[in-house]
Design a protein around this motif. Sequence first.
Motif, short mmCIF file in Angstrom:
data_model
loop_
_atom_site.label_atom_id
_atom_site.label_comp_id
_atom_site.label_asym_id
_atom_site.label_seq_id
_atom_site.Cartn_x
_atom_site.Cartn_y
_atom_site.Cartn_z
N PRO A 175 37.55 87.84 64.75
CA PRO A 175 39.14 88.20 65.78
C PRO A 175 39.68 90.14 65.90
O PRO A 175 40.08 89.54 67.09
CB PRO A 175 39.48 87.11 65.33
CG PRO A 175 39.32 86.99 64.25
CD PRO A 175 37.88 87.59 64.27
N ALA A 176 39.82 90.30 64.87
CA ALA A 176 39.96 92.14 64.72
C ALA A 176 39.48 92.89 65.04
O ALA A 176 40.60 93.97 65.63
CB ALA A 176 40.40 91.87 63.29
N ALA B 253 51.22 86.44 62.82
CA ALA B 253 50.24 85.48 61.87
C ALA B 253 49.10 85.27 62.23
O ALA B 253 48.78 84.30 61.35
CB ALA B 253 51.59 84.11 62.49
N ALA B 254 48.77 85.51 63.30
CA ALA B 254 47.73 85.56 63.59
C ALA B 254 46.93 86.32 62.63
O ALA B 254 45.30 86.03 61.53
CB ALA B 254 46.93 85.84 64.85
N MET C 10 45.09 98.60 70.31
CA MET C 10 44.84 98.09 69.59
C MET C 10 44.74 96.79 69.86
O MET C 10 45.93 96.18 70.96
CB MET C 10 46.55 97.90 68.13
CG MET C 10 45.72 98.53 67.54
SD MET C 10 47.54 98.83 66.50
CE MET C 10 48.32 100.28 65.88
N ALA C 11 44.00 95.22 69.68
CA ALA C 11 44.65 94.48 70.42
C ALA C 11 45.79 93.48 69.82
O ALA C 11 46.15 93.26 68.93
CB ALA C 11 43.43 93.61 69.70
N GLY C 12 46.20 92.97 70.81
CA GLY C 12 47.60 92.22 70.50
C GLY C 12 47.49 91.05 69.87
O GLY C 12 47.51 89.84 70.24
N LEU C 13 47.15 91.33 68.48
CA LEU C 13 47.79 90.29 66.99
C LEU C 13 48.60 90.23 66.91
O LEU C 13 49.69 90.71 66.15
CB LEU C 13 46.45 90.57 66.38
CG LEU C 13 44.46 90.41 66.64
CD1 LEU C 13 43.77 90.60 65.47
CD2 LEU C 13 44.50 88.70 67.19
N ARG D 145 44.40 86.74 55.42
CA ARG D 145 44.11 85.53 53.81
C ARG D 145 43.13 84.81 53.94
O ARG D 145 42.02 84.39 53.12
CB ARG D 145 45.67 83.81 54.33
CG ARG D 145 45.38 82.62 53.23
CD ARG D 145 45.86 81.64 53.78
NE ARG D 145 45.03 81.13 55.03
CZ ARG D 145 43.92 80.42 54.34
NH1 ARG D 145 43.49 79.82 53.19
NH2 ARG D 145 43.29 79.61 55.63
N GLU D 146 42.11 84.66 55.07
CA GLU D 146 40.75 83.57 54.94
C GLU D 146 39.91 84.28 54.89
O GLU D 146 39.05 84.31 53.75
CB GLU D 146 40.74 83.69 56.66
CG GLU D 146 39.49 82.86 56.80
CD GLU D 146 37.89 83.51 57.10
OE1 GLU D 146 37.44 85.06 56.99
OE2 GLU D 146 36.71 83.06 56.20
#
Length: 169
Positions: free
Chosen positions: A41-42, A7-8, A1-4, A14-15
Amino acid sequence: MAGLSKAARQEIVREFAVRHNGHFNPKLFLEEVRHKGKDHPAFGWFEWDRAAAALAYQVEQAREFARDLRVSFTVQVVNGGRRSIQVRETAMPLVLSPVEGRRSGGGYILTDENDPAHMTEHCRQAAMALRAWLSRYRSAAEHAGCALAPVEKLADDLEKAAPRGNAAA
């Protein structure tokens, strides 16, 4: 898993929801991420290798199979030779899933109510569940006029009974 960060992730969701009439549909979200690929980004959050993803899903299914099973214990309290006996039934999870074990892909351990480490882990997980519930449903509870102070105190008391570092192995 990416380190998001949380908040990100929150901003990404939300977007997405704003573009979909206020709804977050996980299937549509996954399709969008897959379609955009590494430009999304995800993208790094998800396992794209089908065999690894299938295994991860089956592990989650196995966890779900055992999750929330209960075992009842009969507890007898003998009152100092005065022939006063109290018997009560108590139920707790049949199995515990220590957070450390989940992070490493480990499984569950059978609950032993006489093992202080198990009871410490049980209290810690209960506190975490209450904190998660408060985080998720605080606004609804406040809207309904519910008093949250007792729930917050309960979570605090559970955390005191389960200091960090005393989790079951």
